[in-house]
Design a protein around this motif. Structure first.
Motif, PDB file in Angstrom:
ATOM      1  N   ASP A 275      -6.365   9.849 -43.336  1.00 42.45           N
ATOM      2  CA  ASP A 275      -7.777   9.833 -43.742  1.00 42.45           C
ATOM      3  C   ASP A 275      -8.717   9.503 -42.591  1.00 42.45           C
ATOM      4  OD1 ASP A 275      -7.014   7.255 -43.356  1.00 42.45           O
ATOM      5  OD2 ASP A 275      -7.624   6.511 -45.326  1.00 42.45           O
ATOM      6  N   GLY A 276      -8.239   9.530 -41.366  1.00 43.64           N
ATOM      7  CA  GLY A 276      -9.079   9.223 -40.213  1.00 43.64           C
ATOM      8  C   GLY A 276      -9.062   7.766 -39.796  1.00 43.64           C
ATOM      9  N   SER A 277      -8.384   6.894 -40.542  1.00 42.48           N
ATOM     10  CA  SER A 277      -8.369   5.472 -40.197  1.00 42.48           C
ATOM     11  C   SER A 277      -7.549   5.186 -38.944  1.00 42.48           C
ATOM     12  CB  SER A 277      -7.832   4.654 -41.374  1.00 42.48           C
ATOM     13  OG  SER A 277      -6.576   5.142 -41.789  1.00 42.48           O
ATOM     14  N   VAL A 278      -6.593   6.066 -38.611  1.00 43.56           N
ATOM     15  CA  VAL A 278      -5.820   5.868 -37.381  1.00 43.56           C
ATOM     16  C   VAL A 278      -6.737   5.968 -36.169  1.00 43.56           C
ATOM     17  CG1 VAL A 278      -3.961   6.780 -35.955  1.00 43.56           C
ATOM     18  CG2 VAL A 278      -3.687   6.676 -38.442  1.00 43.56           C
ATOM     19  N   GLN A 279      -7.685   6.901 -36.202  1.00 43.23           N
ATOM     20  CA  GLN A 279      -8.638   7.015 -35.100  1.00 43.23           C
ATOM     21  C   GLN A 279      -9.540   5.787 -35.026  1.00 43.23           C
ATOM     22  OE1 GLN A 279      -8.723   9.322 -32.675  1.00 43.23           O
ATOM     23  NE2 GLN A 279     -10.326   8.037 -31.764  1.00 43.23           N
ATOM     24  N   VAL A 280      -9.860   5.193 -36.183  1.00 44.36           N
ATOM     25  CA  VAL A 280     -10.647   3.964 -36.186  1.00 44.36           C
ATOM     26  C   VAL A 280      -9.892   2.859 -35.465  1.00 44.36           C
ATOM     27  CG1 VAL A 280     -11.713   2.196 -37.646  1.00 44.36           C
ATOM     28  CG2 VAL A 280     -11.859   4.599 -38.291  1.00 44.36           C
ATOM     29  N   VAL A 281      -8.575   2.782 -35.693  1.00 41.62           N
ATOM     30  CA  VAL A 281      -7.754   1.775 -34.998  1.00 41.62           C
ATOM     31  C   VAL A 281      -7.805   2.012 -33.494  1.00 41.62           C
ATOM     32  CG1 VAL A 281      -5.404   0.942 -34.678  1.00 41.62           C
ATOM     33  CG2 VAL A 281      -6.256   1.391 -36.982  1.00 41.62           C
ATOM     34  N   ARG A 282      -7.682   3.265 -33.072  1.00 41.47           N
ATOM     35  CA  ARG A 282      -7.753   3.570 -31.626  1.00 41.47           C
ATOM     36  C   ARG A 282      -9.112   3.152 -31.064  1.00 41.47           C
ATOM     37  NH1 ARG A 282      -5.303   8.722 -33.275  1.00 41.47           N
ATOM     38  NH2 ARG A 282      -3.067   8.686 -32.755  1.00 41.47           N
TER      39      ARG A 282
ATOM     40  N   THR B 103     -19.831  -0.918 -39.273  1.00 44.18           N
ATOM     41  CA  THR B 103     -20.716  -0.956 -40.440  1.00 44.18           C
ATOM     42  C   THR B 103     -21.859   0.027 -40.278  1.00 44.18           C
ATOM     43  OG1 THR B 103     -20.165  -3.287 -40.793  1.00 44.18           O
ATOM     44  CG2 THR B 103     -22.152  -2.465 -41.854  1.00 44.18           C
ATOM     45  N   ARG B 104     -22.403   0.126 -39.067  1.00 48.63           N
ATOM     46  CA  ARG B 104     -23.512   1.059 -38.830  1.00 48.63           C
ATOM     47  C   ARG B 104     -23.070   2.499 -39.026  1.00 48.63           C
ATOM     48  NH1 ARG B 104     -25.562   4.156 -34.914  1.00 48.63           N
ATOM     49  NH2 ARG B 104     -23.784   3.715 -33.558  1.00 48.63           N
ATOM     50  N   LYS B 105     -21.836   2.804 -38.661  1.00 52.08           N
ATOM     51  CA  LYS B 105     -21.308   4.168 -38.821  1.00 52.08           C
ATOM     52  C   LYS B 105     -20.791   4.444 -40.227  1.00 52.08           C
ATOM     53  CE  LYS B 105     -19.966   4.946 -33.999  1.00 52.08           C
ATOM     54  NZ  LYS B 105     -18.841   5.299 -33.083  1.00 52.08           N
ATOM     55  N   CYS B 106     -20.920   3.460 -41.134  1.00 50.24           N
ATOM     56  CA  CYS B 106     -20.486   3.599 -42.524  1.00 50.24           C
ATOM     57  C   CYS B 106     -19.001   3.910 -42.631  1.00 50.24           C
ATOM     58  CB  CYS B 106     -21.309   4.676 -43.249  1.00 50.24           C
ATOM     59  SG  CYS B 106     -23.058   4.289 -43.371  1.00 50.24           S
ATOM     60  N   VAL B 107     -18.198   3.295 -41.772  1.00 45.13           N
ATOM     61  CA  VAL B 107     -16.750   3.449 -41.860  1.00 45.13           C
ATOM     62  C   VAL B 107     -16.245   2.583 -43.008  1.00 45.13           C
ATOM     63  CG1 VAL B 107     -14.561   3.121 -40.655  1.00 45.13           C
ATOM     64  CG2 VAL B 107     -16.576   3.915 -39.389  1.00 45.13           C
TER      65      VAL B 107
ATOM     66  N   ARG C   3     -16.685  -0.720 -52.609  1.00 45.08           N
ATOM     67  CA  ARG C   3     -16.880  -1.254 -51.263  1.00 45.08           C
ATOM     68  C   ARG C   3     -16.719  -0.180 -50.197  1.00 45.08           C
ATOM     69  NH1 ARG C   3     -13.617  -6.265 -49.639  1.00 45.08           N
ATOM     70  NH2 ARG C   3     -15.033  -5.972 -47.903  1.00 45.08           N
ATOM     71  N   VAL C   4     -16.861   1.098 -50.573  1.00 44.43           N
ATOM     72  CA  VAL C   4     -16.688   2.177 -49.596  1.00 44.43           C
ATOM     73  C   VAL C   4     -17.666   2.011 -48.441  1.00 44.43           C
ATOM     74  CG1 VAL C   4     -16.853   4.660 -49.245  1.00 44.43           C
ATOM     75  CG2 VAL C   4     -15.736   3.768 -51.291  1.00 44.43           C
ATOM     76  N   ASP C   5     -18.892   1.642 -48.762  1.00 44.46           N
ATOM     77  CA  ASP C   5     -19.904   1.439 -47.724  1.00 44.46           C
ATOM     78  C   ASP C   5     -20.094  -0.044 -47.414  1.00 44.46           C
ATOM     79  OD1 ASP C   5     -20.327   4.180 -47.632  1.00 44.46           O
ATOM     80  OD2 ASP C   5     -21.824   4.099 -49.233  1.00 44.46           O
ATOM     81  N   GLY C   6     -19.102  -0.852 -47.741  1.00 48.99           N
ATOM     82  CA  GLY C   6     -19.221  -2.288 -47.524  1.00 48.99           C
ATOM     83  C   GLY C   6     -19.193  -2.655 -46.058  1.00 48.99           C
ATOM     84  N   PRO C   7     -19.610  -3.852 -45.730  1.00 47.81           N
ATOM     85  CA  PRO C   7     -19.680  -4.266 -44.329  1.00 47.81           C
ATOM     86  C   PRO C   7     -18.317  -4.667 -43.775  1.00 47.81           C
ATOM     87  CG  PRO C   7     -20.419  -6.050 -45.725  1.00 47.81           C
ATOM     88  CD  PRO C   7     -20.127  -4.898 -46.633  1.00 47.81           C
ATOM     89  N   TRP C   8     -18.164  -4.484 -42.488  1.00 46.31           N
ATOM     90  CA  TRP C   8     -17.044  -5.040 -41.746  1.00 46.31           C
ATOM     91  C   TRP C   8     -17.465  -6.416 -41.228  1.00 46.31           C
ATOM     92  CZ3 TRP C   8     -12.364  -2.619 -39.836  1.00 46.31           C
ATOM     93  CH2 TRP C   8     -12.143  -1.332 -40.328  1.00 46.31           C
ATOM     94  N   HIS C   9     -16.492  -7.236 -40.918  1.00 45.42           N
ATOM     95  CA  HIS C   9     -16.780  -8.483 -40.229  1.00 45.42           C
ATOM     96  C   HIS C   9     -15.707  -8.708 -39.181  1.00 45.42           C
ATOM     97  CE1 HIS C   9     -13.674 -10.516 -42.655  1.00 45.42           C
ATOM     98  NE2 HIS C   9     -14.193  -9.890 -43.683  1.00 45.42           N
ATOM     99  N   LYS C  10     -15.964  -9.610 -38.288  1.00 46.99           N
ATOM    100  CA  LYS C  10     -15.120  -9.737 -37.102  1.00 46.99           C
ATOM    101  C   LYS C  10     -13.702 -10.193 -37.427  1.00 46.99           C
ATOM    102  CE  LYS C  10     -16.721 -14.402 -35.874  1.00 46.99           C
ATOM    103  NZ  LYS C  10     -17.375 -15.200 -34.805  1.00 46.99           N
TER     104      LYS C  10
ATOM    105  N   GLY D 155     -25.525  -4.900 -39.572  1.00 44.59           N
ATOM    106  CA  GLY D 155     -25.726  -3.915 -40.629  1.00 44.59           C
ATOM    107  C   GLY D 155     -26.790  -2.908 -40.244  1.00 44.59           C
ATOM    108  N   GLU D 156     -27.531  -2.478 -41.263  1.00 47.12           N
ATOM    109  CA  GLU D 156     -28.554  -1.473 -41.028  1.00 47.12           C
ATOM    110  C   GLU D 156     -29.774  -2.106 -40.370  1.00 47.12           C
ATOM    111  OE1 GLU D 156     -29.404   0.425 -44.669  1.00 47.12           O
ATOM    112  OE2 GLU D 156     -27.387   1.258 -44.940  1.00 47.12           O
ATOM    113  N   GLY D 157     -30.551  -1.263 -39.670  1.00 43.66           N
ATOM    114  CA  GLY D 157     -31.744  -1.740 -38.999  1.00 43.66           C
ATOM    115  C   GLY D 157     -31.835  -1.167 -37.593  1.00 43.66           C
ATOM    116  N   SER D 158     -33.060  -1.110 -37.098  1.00 45.93           N
ATOM    117  CA  SER D 158     -33.269  -0.576 -35.756  1.00 45.93           C
ATOM    118  C   SER D 158     -32.733  -1.538 -34.712  1.00 45.93           C
ATOM    119  CB  SER D 158     -34.762  -0.324 -35.534  1.00 45.93           C
ATOM    120  OG  SER D 158     -35.489  -1.534 -35.685  1.00 45.93           O
TER     121      SER D 158
END
Length: 637
Positions: free
Chosen positions: A281-288, A308-312, A323-330, A453-456
């Motif tokens: 589903d493309g998550s392997v590329q996210v790991v890379r 989070t900005r890229k809506c991963v 939580r498809v568009d939920g935030p990531w955290h460190k 998150g979102e914002g300029s």
């Protein structure tokens, strides 16, 4: 025939037992009490080894403390729990509880308000969703039921501490909701029944708690043996796959995949086992990308904000579609970066607190009955990371952790942290210190905050300015403000207004009146002392001594008031003398400012400085002071 006393019907009820021959009818076990209105439940007949029958009738409940349905039937709760997913397991437990409750004269409505279910929930957990809601309901004043039915006590939980079952039994009974086990539906009047049967039932319940504990220990051992055996064979036995992996059902002898499993779904079939495969589903590329960013010097917080900005979709989105568009955290990023599965190796027990600090054992040498970490090399083929890149990321994370701990060990003061803002985006800058170098020196900065998150995004995010020159400029501004003519004039004006206050003149009059009253009391006290010396009658002597004690008490109170007024006069005199020495005030204020805690200094800054802006383009810091104090602007580089 042995009957339990009727005096304890107000709380949890009584068991009354009759020994009767099998060819005789069951007699009434308990008679209605004249002082208490009650509802009597039908009797239960249980066989005995001696060919006789035991008639057990539930205790009468006081109608004032028992919840009744509109039909007059008593209401009860039902709780069901199972650790694994068995079809109709929860439903069957509730049906059995309802059947036994009906035989005892109770009704359990088929609603979530009365039937609580924890499906696929381990009994070792002390906190469970339905169990917690039931606890809150029973503890409330408006509970609608007067009993709790469970299939048997292990449904409440399987804990290492067998006393916890007795704790909940007493806890519920004290709140008017005794626990009834459907497999053994009896109550005992623990407070008042002194028969041997009460002792035997307590020993029986204790043995059942110990049995439940031992069953849990055996379940843990059996599960551990099975899990370790599967891992040693190269299979995956956990319900949740790692991020960027999927669980597949495969033939055990060929490892050929048959069926892809959703997260959390169990599958048991003879000749089959569970394997892991990389997700598509493309998550392997996210790991890379995550590992590449870390090697490129990006922080874990920046990576989480970027994803989070890229809506991963985060890892939890596979379990919760909301939580498809939920935030990531460190911490999510850290867990992925620390997991050796992305170099192809499986480390079992990696996050377990029990195994922290233990060295992992290679899979071929691991024992099934042991406890600890297992390292299975090359568990997955074609990993997204090479071993060299994975080790390089671990070294960088360890270095970052060391620097963070070194910075945390050194306490520093950043007086403008949060007050200093970017002139472009108005977001705050916060204090940041480097790790000590070889000679122990620490460099301090103010760092621009990052967009979450979102914002300029601001072009100056994550930029630094040296803290020393900015703090030095702040100190100079505070010194000038405290030594300014304007501030001295304000202080002199306030002091003069305070000294000219009519209340100060009234205080002088109060001091004069207090002194006069003290002199009068002292003269009266002297006259009483002379009269006491000449008095010969005992009753007059007692009266005079009583008057003398009252005068002494009043005199002491007036002297205390006079001392307070004298201190206030001395303070006002010192303030008045200080009006001629304004320069001394400036030095005193600045000394007090330097000795004050950080919180007090920040309040001084808020009172003197309106805003502090950083212009990264011109590399200047603009201090805007409040017009009420200085009415000017100062700039610092």
């Amino acid at each position: 025939m042995r009957k339990a006393p009727l005096a304890s019907l107000a709380t949890v009820g009584v068991i009354a037992t009759e020994d009767v021959h099998s060819n005789t009818s069951v007699q009434q076990a308990l008679a209605s009490s004249r002082s208490l209105r009650s509802v009597t439940a039908p009797a239960l007949i249980t066989p005995r080894s001696d060919g006789r029958a035991r008639a057990t009738r539930t205790a009468n409940f006081v109608s004032g403390q028992t919840a009744f349905a509109p039909t007059g039937v008593r209401l009860a709760f039902s709780y069901a729990r199972q650790s694994e997913e068995f079809p109709d397991g929860i439903r069957r437990q509730h049906e059995e509880n309802a059947r036994v409750a009906a035989g005892l004269g109770f009704a359990i409505p088929d609603t979530p308000e009365f039937r609580y279910s924890d499906d696929e929930t381990s009994g070792r957990l002390k906190s469970r969703d339905a169990f917690n809601r039931m606890l809150d309901r029973i503890a409330s004043e408006s509970k609608p039921a007067s009993a709790l039915f469970i299939r048997e006590r292990s449904r409440i939980g399987r804990w290492n501490d067998p006393r916890r079952h007795d704790y909940y039994a007493v806890y519920f009974a004290d709140r008017g909701v005794p626990i009834v086990e459907s497999c053994d539906p009896q109550w005992v009047d623990w407070d008042n029944d002194t028969s041997d049967e009460v002792t035997l039932r307590f020993l029986h319940s204790t043995l059942k708690s110990i049995q439940s504990r031992n069953e849990r220990i055996e379940i843990v051992k059996r599960t551990n043996r099975g899990t370790r055996a599967h891992i040693k064979q190269g299979f995956y036995s956990l319900k949740a796959p790692y991020y960027a992996t999927d669980r597949w059902v495969a033939w055990a002898h060929t490892r050929e995949p048959i069926l892809k499993l959703d997260p959390g779904v169990s599958y048991v079939r003879e000749g089959c086992a569970i394997i892991l495969r990389w997700a598509t589903d493309g998550s392997v590329q996210v790991v890379r990308d995550i590992f590449g960013w870390i090697l490129g010097g990006r922080s874990l917080g920046w990576i989480a904000a970027e994803l989070t900005r890229k809506c991963v979709p985060p890892p939890g989105a596979r379990y919760n579609t909301a939580r498809v568009d939920g935030p990531w955290h460190k911490e999510l990023v850290r867990k992925i970066a620390r997991n050796p599965i992305y170099r192809g190796d499986l480390l079992y027990g990696r996050t377990s607190q029990r195994f922290r600090g233990q060295e992992a054992v290679l899979a071929p040498q691991a024992q099934n009955d042991a406890f600890g970490k297992i390292l299975y090399l090359d568990f997955l083929s074609d990993p997204p990371l090479s071993r060299g890149d994975f080790e390089a990321v671990q070294e960088r994370l360890e270095a970052n952790l060391y620097q963070h701990e070194a910075r945390s060990r050194t306490k520093r003061n950043y007086p403008l942290s949060g007050v200093l803002v970017c002139a472009s985006c108005r977001r705050g800058l916060h204090g940041f210190g480097s790790a000590p170098n070889r000679v122990g020196q620490v460099r301090t900065y103010y760092r621009h905050s990052m967009t979450r998150g979102e914002g300029s995004q601001c072009p100056h995010e994550n930029r630094y300015i040296a803290a020393a020159p900015v703090d030095s400029a702040l100190v100079n501004i505070v010194h000038d403000a405290l030594a300014s003519d304007r501030l001295q004039q304000l202080v002199a004006s306030e002091v003069t207004r305070y000294l000219d206050d009519p209340r100060q003149r009234r205080r002088a009059e109060e001091r004069h009146a207090c002194a006069s009253e003290i002199r009068e009391l002292e003269r009266e006290l002297g006259r009483l002392s002379e009269e006491l010396g000449q008095c010969t009658q005992s009753h007059w002597e007692r009266s005079l001594r009583s008057r003398k004690d009252r005068i002494v008490s009043k005199l002491e109170a007036l002297e205390a008031v006079g001392a307070t007024l004298a201190q206030e006069d001395a303070r006002l005199a010192a303030i008045e003398r200080g009006l001629a020495h304004q320069e001394a005030y400036s030095a005193t204020l600045y000394t007090l400012y330097g000795q004050a805690p950080t919180l007090v200094q920040r309040r001084v800054h808020e009172g003197l400085i309106e805003a502090v802006h950083v212009d990264f383009a011109s590399r200047q810091v603009l201090f805007t002071t409040r017009s009420s104090t200085l009415g000017a602007e100062a700039c610092g580089d």
